[in-house]
Design a protein around this motif. Sequence first.
Motif, mmCIF file in Angstrom:
data_model
loop_
_atom_site.group_PDB
_atom_site.id
_atom_site.type_symbol
_atom_site.label_atom_id
_atom_site.label_comp_id
_atom_site.label_asym_id
_atom_site.label_seq_id
_atom_site.Cartn_x
_atom_site.Cartn_y
_atom_site.Cartn_z
ATOM 1 N N ARG A 1 45.778 47.516 31.087
ATOM 2 C CA ARG A 1 44.933 48.571 31.647
ATOM 3 C C ARG A 1 43.932 49.028 30.592
ATOM 4 N N ILE A 2 42.722 49.273 31.048
ATOM 5 C CA ILE A 2 41.674 49.700 30.130
ATOM 6 C C ILE A 2 40.764 50.686 30.841
ATOM 7 N N LYS A 3 40.307 51.705 30.105
ATOM 8 C CA LYS A 3 39.395 52.694 30.667
ATOM 9 C C LYS A 3 38.415 53.143 29.596
ATOM 10 N N ASN A 4 37.143 53.197 29.978
ATOM 11 C CA ASN A 4 36.073 53.711 29.127
ATOM 12 C C ASN A 4 35.903 52.883 27.853
ATOM 13 N N PHE A 5 35.852 51.570 28.024
ATOM 14 C CA PHE A 5 35.562 50.665 26.914
ATOM 15 C C PHE A 5 34.361 49.810 27.297
ATOM 16 N N ARG A 6 33.260 49.991 26.584
ATOM 17 C CA ARG A 6 32.027 49.268 26.873
ATOM 18 C C ARG A 6 31.668 49.435 28.351
ATOM 19 N N SER A 7 31.473 48.334 29.091
ATOM 20 C CA SER A 7 31.073 48.474 30.495
ATOM 21 C C SER A 7 32.235 48.818 31.423
ATOM 22 N N LEU A 8 33.459 48.797 30.906
ATOM 23 C CA LEU A 8 34.644 49.105 31.719
ATOM 24 C C LEU A 8 34.860 50.616 31.730
ATOM 25 N N ARG A 9 34.018 51.312 32.474
ATOM 26 C CA ARG A 9 34.050 52.777 32.481
ATOM 27 C C ARG A 9 35.297 53.329 33.170
ATOM 28 N N ASP A 10 35.499 52.936 34.422
ATOM 29 C CA ASP A 10 36.653 53.407 35.182
ATOM 30 C C ASP A 10 37.862 52.548 34.838
ATOM 31 N N GLU A 11 39.048 53.072 35.117
ATOM 32 C CA GLU A 11 40.254 52.314 34.788
ATOM 33 C C GLU A 11 40.276 50.978 35.527
ATOM 34 N N GLN A 12 40.482 49.906 34.786
ATOM 35 C CA GLN A 12 40.595 48.567 35.343
ATOM 36 C C GLN A 12 41.988 48.037 35.028
ATOM 37 N N VAL A 13 42.569 47.340 35.982
ATOM 38 C CA VAL A 13 43.942 46.855 35.838
ATOM 39 C C VAL A 13 43.969 45.349 36.053
ATOM 40 N N PHE A 14 44.416 44.631 35.040
ATOM 41 C CA PHE A 14 44.622 43.190 35.156
ATOM 42 C C PHE A 14 46.122 42.921 35.144
ATOM 43 N N SER A 15 46.586 42.071 36.061
ATOM 44 C CA SER A 15 48.021 41.838 36.203
ATOM 45 C C SER A 15 48.342 40.355 36.235
ATOM 46 N N MET A 16 49.429 39.985 35.586
ATOM 47 C CA MET A 16 49.968 38.631 35.647
ATOM 48 C C MET A 16 51.198 38.560 36.546
ATOM 49 N N VAL A 17 51.444 39.593 37.329
ATOM 50 C CA VAL A 17 52.583 39.599 38.250
ATOM 51 C C VAL A 17 52.237 38.740 39.463
ATOM 52 N N ALA A 18 53.091 37.790 39.780
ATOM 53 C CA ALA A 18 52.851 36.897 40.916
ATOM 54 C C ALA A 18 53.073 37.639 42.226
ATOM 55 N N SER A 19 52.297 37.259 43.222
ATOM 56 C CA SER A 19 52.478 37.827 44.556
ATOM 57 C C SER A 19 53.731 37.225 45.204
ATOM 58 N N THR A 20 54.017 37.644 46.416
ATOM 59 C CA THR A 20 55.195 37.142 47.130
ATOM 60 C C THR A 20 54.986 35.757 47.730
ATOM 61 N N ASP A 21 53.775 35.229 47.632
ATOM 62 C CA ASP A 21 53.487 33.884 48.132
ATOM 63 C C ASP A 21 54.341 32.867 47.363
ATOM 64 N N LYS A 22 55.004 31.981 48.074
ATOM 65 C CA LYS A 22 55.890 30.993 47.454
ATOM 66 C C LYS A 22 55.163 29.716 47.029
ATOM 67 N N THR A 23 53.894 29.582 47.386
ATOM 68 C CA THR A 23 53.143 28.370 47.068
ATOM 69 C C THR A 23 53.067 28.147 45.556
ATOM 70 N N LEU A 24 53.493 26.959 45.098
ATOM 71 C CA LEU A 24 53.431 26.560 43.692
ATOM 72 C C LEU A 24 54.174 27.528 42.769
ATOM 73 N N LEU A 25 55.073 28.321 43.317
ATOM 74 C CA LEU A 25 55.742 29.349 42.517
ATOM 75 C C LEU A 25 56.593 28.724 41.412
ATOM 76 N N ASP A 26 57.259 27.601 41.708
ATOM 77 C CA ASP A 26 58.162 26.994 40.727
ATOM 78 C C ASP A 26 57.430 26.433 39.517
ATOM 79 N N THR A 27 56.174 26.043 39.689
ATOM 80 C CA THR A 27 55.415 25.450 38.583
ATOM 81 C C THR A 27 54.446 26.415 37.931
#
Length: 423
Positions: free
Chosen positions: A6-32
Motif C-alpha cells: 500500500r502506498i499513499k502520497n508518493f510522487r504521482s500516487l496521491r491517493d492510497e493505492q493497493v497492489f496485491s499478490m493474493v490469488a482470486s478464487t478462480d481455479k484456472t492455473l492455480l497449481d502452477t
Amino acid sequence: MLVEFRIKNFRSLRDEQVFSMVASTDKTLLDTHAFATDLKAAPHLLKSAVVYGANASGKSNLIKALQYMRGVVMESAGLPPGRGFDRLQPFKLDTSSADLPTEFEVTIILDGVRYQYGFSMTSQRIVSEQLLVYKTHKPQRWFARHVDADSDKDVYEFGAGLKGAKNLWEGATRPNALFLSMAVQLNSDALRPLFDWFATSLLIFNELTPLSPQFSIQMLKQEVQRKAICEFMRAADISIDDIEVAARQAMVHTISYDLATGKREETANEQAVDEVKFHHVTEHGNAVFDLADESSGTRNLLFLAGPILEVIAKGMTLVIDELDTSLHPLLIQTLIRLFHRPDVNNGGAQVLFSTHDTSLLDAYGLFRRDQIWFVEKRPDQSSSLYPMLDFSPRKNEALERGYLQGRYGALPFLRNLDVALKH
C-alpha cells in the motif's frame, strides 16, 4: 512472500493505492501460477504479476515507492541526528497533498507468519510506525508509535508479543529513524526476519538501480552456477557453448574532488579486472567474443540470469521496471514461465514487473486474470492502480486487443498529436 503493498502520497500516487499478490478464487492455473499458504486470509499467493500503463502513467512510481520504503528500512538507523529525507517526493500538484505525510505499508509471509508493517513520514521525520503480526488468525500489535502534535515527541505502545529490550530500542530511535531499523541494529532477534526480508529477499531493478553484470560475473566464477547460467543463456542463443570470466591487470584511474578546497586529485592504480568471454560454436567454426561484442539483448539476459537464478533458488521477490527492454517477447515468456514451474520454483519466489509488451497478455497460459494490473494517469495528473479483474473479463477474451482498444484504460493520450504536427 509478498502479499500486499500500500502506498499513499508518493510522487504521482496521491491517493492510497493497493497492489496485491493474493490469488482470486478462480481455479484456472492455480497449481502452477500460485503458492498455497494454508492461511485463511490469503489461501494462495501469486508467483508473478505484470503492470501495464502508458508512459508517465505512474507504473514506475509504484516500483520506486517499494524501493523507497526498502531504502528507509535499510538506511534510517544510520542517518545523523536532524538529517531529513531529501529524496522523498509527495504529490506536488495540489497544495493539500504536498504538506501531508507519505504512507507505506507492506504485508508479507515469512515461515507461515504474516507480518503487516507500515509507516508514514515527512521529509523531516517519521510520523507513525506500526507492526501487526499474525501468528494465529488474530493480529498481535507488536509495536506502534506516533508523534504527539503538541510536544513533537514520539509516543510508543508495545504488545506482549515483542520480546527484548524495548525501552532501550525506543530510547535509541531518533525522529528520523525507524524503530524497526534501530531495534534490529541493537540485536532484536524477533524483528530480524522482517528486516531481512527487505535487506536480502527483495531485489529491485529500475533506473535507480539498473542491471549490472557483477552479480552474474560472481556466479560465473563458480562451476555449478556457471553451468546453470550457460544453460539459461542458450535459451536466447543456441550457439553459446560456454561463458568464462578471465581476469587481467588493468590501470584504473580515480578522480577525487574536494569541495572545500576545490582541489582535484587523480590517482592511477593497477587492479584486477574481470572480462567476460562468450564461446560460440557453430557447424562452420568457433569464435570467442567479448561482452561488448554481444547484442544488448544478450548482455541484458546475462545481467538477468544471475539474479533470476538466485531469486528462484532462495525464494526471493524480484521487482523489475520495464522487463521487455532489449528482450524478445518469447524470451520474456520463458523467464516468467520459470517462476510458474513447480519443479523449479518451489521455495516461494515471486516476480513483479512492468512492461509495454502487450503480446504477453494473450500468450497461452502465461497469466491468470488476477496477475494483470494497470496504472492510469487521471486528468489531475494523479495515478490510479487497478487490476484487470475490475472488468470481469471472459476467460476467452482477447486481452491484447481489448487493451489496445481502450477497454481497460491505461493507454497514452494521443488525440492532440495531429494538432502538434500542423505547426
